[in-house]
Design a protein around this motif. Structure first.
Motif, PDB file in Angstrom:
ATOM      1  N   LEU A  78      79.397 -39.442  14.778  1.00 19.65           N
ATOM      2  CA  LEU A  78      78.151 -39.807  15.438  1.00 19.65           C
ATOM      3  C   LEU A  78      77.397 -40.807  14.577  1.00 19.65           C
ATOM      4  N   GLY A 127      68.735 -36.372  19.729  1.00 18.23           N
ATOM      5  CA  GLY A 127      68.638 -37.796  20.020  1.00 18.23           C
ATOM      6  C   GLY A 127      67.625 -38.079  21.116  1.00 18.23           C
ATOM      7  N   VAL A 180      73.456 -42.173  13.993  1.00 18.13           N
ATOM      8  CA  VAL A 180      72.055 -41.875  14.271  1.00 18.13           C
ATOM      9  C   VAL A 180      71.230 -43.087  13.832  1.00 18.13           C
ATOM     10  N   PHE A 206      72.516 -32.028  17.136  1.00 16.79           N
ATOM     11  CA  PHE A 206      72.083 -33.325  16.621  1.00 16.79           C
ATOM     12  C   PHE A 206      71.153 -33.932  17.670  1.00 16.79           C
ATOM     13  N   VAL A 223      71.335 -41.185  19.139  1.00 18.61           N
ATOM     14  CA  VAL A 223      72.612 -40.693  18.638  1.00 18.61           C
ATOM     15  C   VAL A 223      73.714 -41.286  19.497  1.00 18.61           C
TER      16      VAL A 223
END
Length: 134
Positions: free
Chosen positions: A23, A98, A25, A96, A11
């Motif tokens: 962001l 990562g 990804v 989120f 991310v």
């Protein structure tokens, strides 16, 4: 559309512009990449090691790779922000996941996810900031 992304995704923070966090990804191998736009009041990035596998007030508990974006059902931040919002809005808190960093954001809307055919297309995406010269 992003659930089940190949692990561990990476991310990348493309910045906060006009109250919207951007962001990117990217999967660990070449493939589809994603852009996330999250209108938010607060956001933070954390080193991933332990953060993404902890239970953060979600019904699903710890991260198992099957669900990419987690939304907290309860947290001290949600409680504090709801108590201080002058117009009584209900805040939402998202994580989120990562492979390097995890990002967490608190706002009042759902994130918007954009799918890109490859990481290069995702890297070119993001807020366009223009400087105004006198």
């Amino acid at each position: 559309m992003i659930d089940g992304i190949e692990r561990p995704p990476f991310v990348l923070d493309r910045g906060l512009w006009h109250g919207v966090l951007h962001l990117i990804v990217v999967p660990p191998t070449h493939g589809r990449a994603y852009g996330i736009e999250m209108p938010c009041e607060i956001y933070a990035g954390y080193e991933e090691m332990i953060y993404s596998v902890a239970n953060h007030g979600t019904a699903s508990g710890r991260y198992d790779g099957g669900v990419y974006i987690k939304e907290a059902e309860t947290s001290a931040l949600l409680t504090a922000y709801a108590a201080t919002d002058p117009i009584g809005r209900k805040p939402r808190q998202f994580s989120f996941v990562g492979g390097d960093y995890c990002y967490e954001a608190l706002g009042f809307e759902e994130p918007v996810i954009r799918a890109f055919d490859d990481p290069d297309e995702a890297y070119a995406w993001g807020p366009r900031v223009e400087r105004h010269r006198p």
